[in-house]
Scaffold this motif. Sequence first.
Motif, PDB file in Angstrom:
ATOM      1  N   GLU A  13       0.830  -1.209   0.000  1.00 17.23           N
ATOM      2  CA  GLU A  13       0.000   0.000   0.000  1.00 17.23           C
ATOM      3  C   GLU A  13       0.863   1.257   0.000  1.00 17.23           C
ATOM      4  OE1 GLU A  13      -2.999   2.588  -0.117  1.00 17.23           O
ATOM      5  OE2 GLU A  13      -3.452   0.450  -0.014  1.00 17.23           O
ATOM      6  N   GLY A  14       1.909   1.259   0.801  1.00 16.80           N
ATOM      7  CA  GLY A  14       2.757   2.433   0.899  1.00 16.80           C
ATOM      8  C   GLY A  14       3.616   2.688  -0.321  1.00 16.80           C
ATOM      9  N   ASP A  15       3.713   1.708  -1.197  1.00 14.43           N
ATOM     10  CA  ASP A  15       4.530   1.852  -2.405  1.00 14.43           C
ATOM     11  C   ASP A  15       3.694   2.119  -3.649  1.00 14.43           C
ATOM     12  OD1 ASP A  15       6.921   1.449  -1.070  1.00 14.43           O
ATOM     13  OD2 ASP A  15       6.886  -0.723  -1.354  1.00 14.43           O
ATOM     14  N   LYS A  16       2.407   2.414  -3.454  1.00 13.87           N
ATOM     15  CA  LYS A  16       1.524   2.622  -4.604  1.00 13.87           C
ATOM     16  C   LYS A  16       2.022   3.762  -5.494  1.00 13.87           C
ATOM     17  CE  LYS A  16      -3.293   3.631  -5.852  1.00 13.87           C
ATOM     18  NZ  LYS A  16      -4.673   3.888  -5.325  1.00 13.87           N
ATOM     19  N   GLN A  17       2.368   4.893  -4.915  1.00 16.25           N
ATOM     20  CA  GLN A  17       2.811   6.023  -5.722  1.00 16.25           C
ATOM     21  C   GLN A  17       4.141   5.721  -6.408  1.00 16.25           C
ATOM     22  OE1 GLN A  17       0.974   8.879  -6.415  1.00 16.25           O
ATOM     23  NE2 GLN A  17       2.557   9.035  -7.986  1.00 16.25           N
ATOM     24  N   GLU A  97      14.739   1.922  -4.858  1.00 21.24           N
ATOM     25  CA  GLU A  97      14.392   0.534  -4.581  1.00 21.24           C
ATOM     26  C   GLU A  97      13.141   0.136  -5.357  1.00 21.24           C
ATOM     27  OE1 GLU A  97      13.340  -2.257  -0.687  1.00 21.24           O
ATOM     28  OE2 GLU A  97      14.080  -0.210  -0.435  1.00 21.24           O
ATOM     29  N   MET A  98      13.125  -1.096  -5.859  1.00 18.09           N
ATOM     30  CA  MET A  98      11.957  -1.581  -6.594  1.00 18.09           C
ATOM     31  C   MET A  98      10.724  -1.551  -5.694  1.00 18.09           C
ATOM     32  SD  MET A  98      12.297  -2.625  -9.820  1.00 18.09           S
ATOM     33  CE  MET A  98      11.299  -4.064 -10.143  1.00 18.09           C
ATOM     34  N   PRO A  99       9.587  -1.032  -6.194  1.00 18.32           N
ATOM     35  CA  PRO A  99       8.389  -0.940  -5.355  1.00 18.32           C
ATOM     36  C   PRO A  99       7.596  -2.248  -5.278  1.00 18.32           C
ATOM     37  CG  PRO A  99       7.980   0.056  -7.487  1.00 18.32           C
ATOM     38  CD  PRO A  99       9.429  -0.339  -7.483  1.00 18.32           C
ATOM     39  N   PHE A 100       8.167  -3.345  -5.751  1.00 21.20           N
ATOM     40  CA  PHE A 100       7.534  -4.654  -5.631  1.00 21.20           C
ATOM     41  C   PHE A 100       8.618  -5.717  -5.759  1.00 21.20           C
ATOM     42  CE2 PHE A 100       7.633  -3.807 -10.149  1.00 21.20           C
ATOM     43  CZ  PHE A 100       7.972  -5.031 -10.722  1.00 21.20           C
ATOM     44  N   ASN A 101       8.274  -6.945  -5.399  1.00 23.14           N
ATOM     45  CA  ASN A 101       9.215  -8.047  -5.488  1.00 23.14           C
ATOM     46  C   ASN A 101       9.076  -8.711  -6.858  1.00 23.14           C
ATOM     47  OD1 ASN A 101      10.577 -10.519  -5.344  1.00 23.14           O
ATOM     48  ND2 ASN A 101      10.048 -10.868  -3.202  1.00 23.14           N
ATOM     49  N   PRO A 102      10.030  -8.519  -7.762  1.00 21.39           N
ATOM     50  CA  PRO A 102       9.889  -9.057  -9.119  1.00 21.39           C
ATOM     51  C   PRO A 102       9.876 -10.584  -9.155  1.00 21.39           C
ATOM     52  CG  PRO A 102      12.079  -8.137  -8.805  1.00 21.39           C
ATOM     53  CD  PRO A 102      11.280  -7.750  -7.608  1.00 21.39           C
ATOM     54  N   GLN A 103      10.404 -11.248  -8.137  1.00 17.82           N
ATOM     55  CA  GLN A 103      10.410 -12.703  -8.126  1.00 17.82           C
ATOM     56  C   GLN A 103       9.013 -13.279  -7.931  1.00 17.82           C
ATOM     57  OE1 GLN A 103      13.324 -14.021  -5.211  1.00 17.82           O
ATOM     58  NE2 GLN A 103      14.868 -14.129  -6.817  1.00 17.82           N
ATOM     59  N   ARG A 104       8.093 -12.465  -7.375  1.00 16.60           N
ATOM     60  CA  ARG A 104       6.729 -12.945  -7.168  1.00 16.60           C
ATOM     61  C   ARG A 104       5.748 -12.403  -8.205  1.00 16.60           C
ATOM     62  NH1 ARG A 104       4.614 -11.176  -2.474  1.00 16.60           N
ATOM     63  NH2 ARG A 104       6.347  -9.874  -1.776  1.00 16.60           N
ATOM     64  N   MET A 105       6.197 -11.512  -9.069  1.00 16.65           N
ATOM     65  CA  MET A 105       5.368 -11.045 -10.182  1.00 16.65           C
ATOM     66  C   MET A 105       5.157 -12.199 -11.160  1.00 16.65           C
ATOM     67  SD  MET A 105       6.345  -8.191 -13.089  1.00 16.65           S
ATOM     68  CE  MET A 105       7.657  -9.204 -13.793  1.00 16.65           C
ATOM     69  N   ILE A 106       3.940 -12.312 -11.723  1.00 17.21           N
ATOM     70  CA  ILE A 106       3.721 -13.321 -12.758  1.00 17.21           C
ATOM     71  C   ILE A 106       3.330 -12.623 -14.058  1.00 17.21           C
ATOM     72  CG2 ILE A 106       3.143 -15.132 -11.130  1.00 17.21           C
ATOM     73  CD1 ILE A 106       0.236 -14.787 -11.715  1.00 17.21           C
TER      74      ILE A 106
END
Length: 238
Positions: A13-17, A97-106
């Motif tokens: 939620e905090g990384d939405k922007q 820093e990446m705003p999400f974990n790319p290893q869990r992106m599908i």
Amino acid sequence: MTYIQGFIIPVKEGDKQAYLDMATKAAPVFAEYGATSTVECWGDDVPDGKRTDMKRAVQAEAGEHIVFSWVRWPDKATCDAAAEKLMADERMQPDGEMPFNPQRMIYGGYDPVFEGGDGGRFGYVDGIVAPTSSDKPAFVDHARRISTYFLKKGASRIVDGWGTDVPDGKVTDFKRAVAAEDGETVIFGWVEWPDKPTRDAAFAGMMDDPDVRAAPPAFDMQRAIFGGFVPILDTDHR
């Protein structure tokens, strides 16, 4: 024939922007290499499932929301040619820093086998991913029947994609997301609505419609994953 890359991404939620900033920065680069549109949608109504759901699909952690997104290309060849260029383009590097974990992106590539409606600006999206053992014509027939109802109830566009490049991932992938079995194909699609109330009203009366009841099943609803989303970036309708 157009080609679609579909994505499901866990974002805090905090990384939405920060995520939106990154996507806004990347979209023109996609366009430079041939993409025709980029759409990013923020999870609003993403239910838990008994066996599968969008949260489990990306191993979402506490405080993470689901992003459902797609990039359109004129064809698969253009998408494939762009992939290496995008990887090498310094503009695609995150500012921090990446705003999400790319290893869990599908992610995966899909041929749109059915598209209905005139399109236009939209305020809400229903996204779905499912496994199907039906042949392609049977799936298209199912999509056409269901779209008749949705369009009648106010949907502006329906798109259904047939998986053509759905890779295995180390941690997560589309196949595991829907517990796909040998011989099954993963489909990726969405319905565009003017707003959430129109969508809610349509779903409330869906099972009373004869077109819907007459539509033969085309995939296993027990393993389908779906949710409602609010668009946060749409390069076609800024």
